[in-house]
Design an enzyme around this catalytic site. Structure first.
Site, PDB file in Angstrom:
ATOM      1  CE1 TYR A  42      -3.746   2.514   0.921  1.00 51.68           C
ATOM      2  CE2 TYR A  42      -1.967   3.510   2.209  1.00 51.68           C
ATOM      3  CZ  TYR A  42      -3.223   3.589   1.627  1.00 51.68           C
ATOM      4  OH  TYR A  42      -3.941   4.748   1.746  1.00 51.68           O
ATOM      5  CG  LEU A  89       1.221  11.330  11.894  1.00 53.60           C
ATOM      6  CD1 LEU A  89       1.865  10.225  12.726  1.00 53.60           C
ATOM      7  CD2 LEU A  89       1.667  12.704  12.395  1.00 53.60           C
ATOM      8  CD  GLU A 122       4.269  11.452  20.910  1.00 53.81           C
ATOM      9  OE1 GLU A 122       3.390  10.971  20.189  1.00 53.81           O
ATOM     10  OE2 GLU A 122       4.259  12.631  21.299  1.00 53.81           O
ATOM     11  CE  LYS A 124       2.332   6.158  11.798  1.00 57.27           C
ATOM     12  NZ  LYS A 124       1.573   4.917  11.597  1.00 57.27           N
ATOM     13  NE  ARG A 145      -7.573   8.585  10.785  1.00 61.26           N
ATOM     14  CZ  ARG A 145      -6.517   8.155  10.133  1.00 61.26           C
ATOM     15  NH1 ARG A 145      -5.338   8.703  10.358  1.00 61.26           N
ATOM     16  NH2 ARG A 145      -6.591   7.161   9.275  1.00 61.26           N
ATOM     17  CD  GLU A 182      -2.852   4.501  16.879  1.00 65.21           C
ATOM     18  OE1 GLU A 182      -3.228   5.692  16.791  1.00 65.21           O
ATOM     19  OE2 GLU A 182      -2.589   3.792  15.891  1.00 65.21           O
TER      20      GLU A 182
HETATM   21  P1  NAD Z   1      -0.564   6.550   9.540  1.00 72.10           P
HETATM   22  O1  NAD Z   1      -0.902   5.328  10.318  1.00 72.10           O
HETATM   23  O2  NAD Z   1       0.572   6.449   8.621  1.00 72.10           O
HETATM   24  O3  NAD Z   1      -0.320   7.785  10.531  1.00 72.10           O
HETATM   25  C1  NAD Z   1      -1.312   8.490  11.260  1.00 72.10           C
HETATM   26  C2  NAD Z   1      -1.781   7.717  12.436  1.00 72.10           C
HETATM   27  O4  NAD Z   1      -0.716   7.341  13.254  1.00 72.10           O
HETATM   28  C3  NAD Z   1      -2.668   8.492  13.370  1.00 72.10           C
HETATM   29  O5  NAD Z   1      -3.971   8.583  12.899  1.00 72.10           O
HETATM   30  C4  NAD Z   1      -2.552   7.678  14.610  1.00 72.10           C
HETATM   31  O6  NAD Z   1      -3.549   6.691  14.606  1.00 72.10           O
HETATM   32  C5  NAD Z   1      -1.233   6.982  14.491  1.00 72.10           C
HETATM   33  N1  NAD Z   1      -0.270   7.249  15.560  1.00 72.10           N
HETATM   34  C6  NAD Z   1       0.375   6.289  16.264  1.00 72.10           C
HETATM   35  N2  NAD Z   1       1.180   6.803  17.162  1.00 72.10           N
HETATM   36  C7  NAD Z   1       1.059   8.151  17.068  1.00 72.10           C
HETATM   37  C8  NAD Z   1       1.638   9.235  17.758  1.00 72.10           C
HETATM   38  N3  NAD Z   1       2.538   9.043  18.725  1.00 72.10           N
HETATM   39  N4  NAD Z   1       1.280  10.487  17.405  1.00 72.10           N
HETATM   40  C9  NAD Z   1       0.390  10.705  16.413  1.00 72.10           C
HETATM   41  N5  NAD Z   1      -0.203   9.707  15.724  1.00 72.10           N
HETATM   42  C10 NAD Z   1       0.129   8.446  16.037  1.00 72.10           C
HETATM   43  O7  NAD Z   1      -1.778   7.057   8.748  1.00 72.10           O
HETATM   44  P2  NAD Z   1      -3.118   6.422   8.376  1.00 72.10           P
HETATM   45  O8  NAD Z   1      -3.701   7.423   7.471  1.00 72.10           O
HETATM   46  O9  NAD Z   1      -3.872   5.975   9.554  1.00 72.10           O
HETATM   47  O10 NAD Z   1      -2.792   5.090   7.604  1.00 72.10           O
HETATM   48  C11 NAD Z   1      -1.782   4.858   6.777  1.00 72.10           C
HETATM   49  C12 NAD Z   1      -1.205   3.538   7.206  1.00 72.10           C
HETATM   50  O11 NAD Z   1      -2.180   2.539   7.064  1.00 72.10           O
HETATM   51  C13 NAD Z   1      -0.031   3.171   6.384  1.00 72.10           C
HETATM   52  O12 NAD Z   1       0.943   2.567   7.205  1.00 72.10           O
HETATM   53  C14 NAD Z   1      -0.579   2.152   5.426  1.00 72.10           C
HETATM   54  O13 NAD Z   1       0.375   1.196   5.105  1.00 72.10           O
HETATM   55  C15 NAD Z   1      -1.710   1.547   6.190  1.00 72.10           C
HETATM   56  N6  NAD Z   1      -2.776   1.165   5.256  1.00 72.10           N
HETATM   57  C16 NAD Z   1      -2.712  -0.072   4.754  1.00 72.10           C
HETATM   58  C17 NAD Z   1      -3.662  -0.506   3.848  1.00 72.10           C
HETATM   59  C18 NAD Z   1      -3.582  -1.906   3.319  1.00 72.10           C
HETATM   60  O14 NAD Z   1      -4.391  -2.248   2.468  1.00 72.10           O
HETATM   61  N7  NAD Z   1      -2.660  -2.728   3.773  1.00 72.10           N
HETATM   62  C19 NAD Z   1      -4.676   0.364   3.443  1.00 72.10           C
HETATM   63  C20 NAD Z   1      -4.715   1.647   3.976  1.00 72.10           C
HETATM   64  C21 NAD Z   1      -3.750   2.041   4.885  1.00 72.10           C
END
Ligand code: NAD
Length: 340
Positions: A42, A89, A122, A124, A145, A182
């Protein structure tokens, strides 16, 4: 000329293919809690779309996956409209991209390269983002969210998570306070849950993130209550009738005093080199942590600087997730697929 026109056609075609694929994967991941491809795949498609859009901004549309957060939730739960959007992010995948992030910030703030920015660091956490609303110190609402603008009302479910205070401790909290963080499933609990599922001949969860998301979005809170979930706070949303400290790190410490779980690894460091040292250190400890992380989040610590930096469509400019390389994730997904 003709060559140029045909290459633009190719770009346009690839952009719509990527839209189609990413929309499909988003839906599977965020709405159905049932991803069909590893995150690394992805992420690669997402990066490809981002770079095509950077080269050809005329192809950026408001519904592009790069302009949006998550996906719109299904209507099984009541819908909650976030008073302040819950953003995603931006990601970086290596040191040079990370250094470029720091340089970009300095440039926007008009400060010289030799000056140093203070960053909060922090882990993730690999779970799902949740908003908790407190009125006069009492938990009145929990929401996912969702697509950043609208999420699902999961109040009854979050109330079953032991690390979520139903009532804030101490004093001095604003009358209305939104705490964001989270919800995730620690590795031990995840493994136990999957062993039980396997023994009962039921479908196992792909990974702890998927298990956390599925557990939190149960229509029956009694089921959520049986799942080993934790909540760790990482930022504030709405603040009314009171105020919070002036920096990110200080706010998290204040939240801790009011009864929230904060991450033990969080730290405040000076400048990009200390960030990189923090990254290396935690990357080395990754397997020993009780929970899964997929990178490190770095945030400009001072709120006055955050405010000046602002945000773009889907993410703040003052924060970045430095992702870990992805191999392990793929292995996990494939192992489980082979077992099924
Ligand atoms: P993200 O996970 O890349 O980043 C934002 C999220 O990080 C926040 O919403 C929060 O939930 C989290 N987070 C964790 N610790 C945090 C901290 N200390 N401070 C702030 N935020 C923190 O963004 P996203 O939009 O939620 O999703 C993208 C991710 O999801 C990617 O890693 C992607 O690979 C995955 N994804 C995978 C698929 C799939 O089909 N495999 C589909 C969509 C998304």
């Amino acid at each position: 000329d003709a060559n140029e026109a045909s290459s633009m056609m190719d770009v346009s075609k690839r952009v719509s293919e990527l839209h189609h694929l990413l929309h499909k994967y988003n839906h599977q991941y965020y709405v159905l809690d049932d991803p069909s491809v590893p995150d690394s795949e992805y992420d690669a498609l997402f990066q490809e779309l981002k770079s095509l859009e950077a080269e050809h901004p005329e192809f950026i549309t408001p519904d592009s996956p790069t302009q949006r957060v998550g996906d719109k939730p299904l209507s099984a739960f009541e819908t909650v409209t976030h008073e302040l959007p819950m953003l995603s992010l931006d990601n970086v995948f290596d040191e040079s991209e990370f250094r470029a992030f720091d340089q970009r910030i300095k440039k926007m703030l008009g400060i010289t390269d030799s000056e140093i920015i203070e960053y909060a660091c922090e882990p993730k956490l690999d779970g799902i983002a949740v908003s908790l609303l407190y009125e006069n110190g009492l938990l009145v609402r929990g929401a996912t969210r969702g697509d950043g603008t609208q999420g699902e009302d999961i109040t009854l479910n979050v109330r079953t998570i032991p690390s979520i205070p139903l009532k804030l401790e101490g004093e001095g909290y604003p009358q209305r306070l939104e705490v964001r963080g989270e919800v995730y499933m620690p590795k031990k609990g995840f493994n136990r849950l999957n062993e039980i599922a396997k023994a009962a001949g039921e479908k196992t969860f792909v990974n702890p993130r998927n298990a956390a998301a599925g557990s939190l979005r149960q229509l029956d809170p009694k089921l959520t209550a049986k799942r080993p979930l934790e909540f760790c706070c990482y930022s504030a949303g709405v603040v009314e009738g009171g105020s919070l400290p002036e920096s990110h790190y200080a706010v998290l410490n204040q939240f801790k005093a009011w009864g929230f779980l904060t991450n033990k690894e969080m730290a405040c460091v000076q400048g990009i080199d200390e960030c990189l040292a923090y990254y290396q250190n935690l990357h080395a400890k990754r397997d020993d942590l009780a929970y899964e992380i997929d990178g490190i989040v770095f945030k400009v610590n001072r709120f006055d600087l955050q405010k000046r930096l602002g945000f773009v469509s889907r993410a703040p400019r003052w924060a970045v997730a430095h992702k870990f390389p992805a191999q392990e994730k793929i292995t996990v997904l494939q192992d489980v697929e082979f077992q099924v």
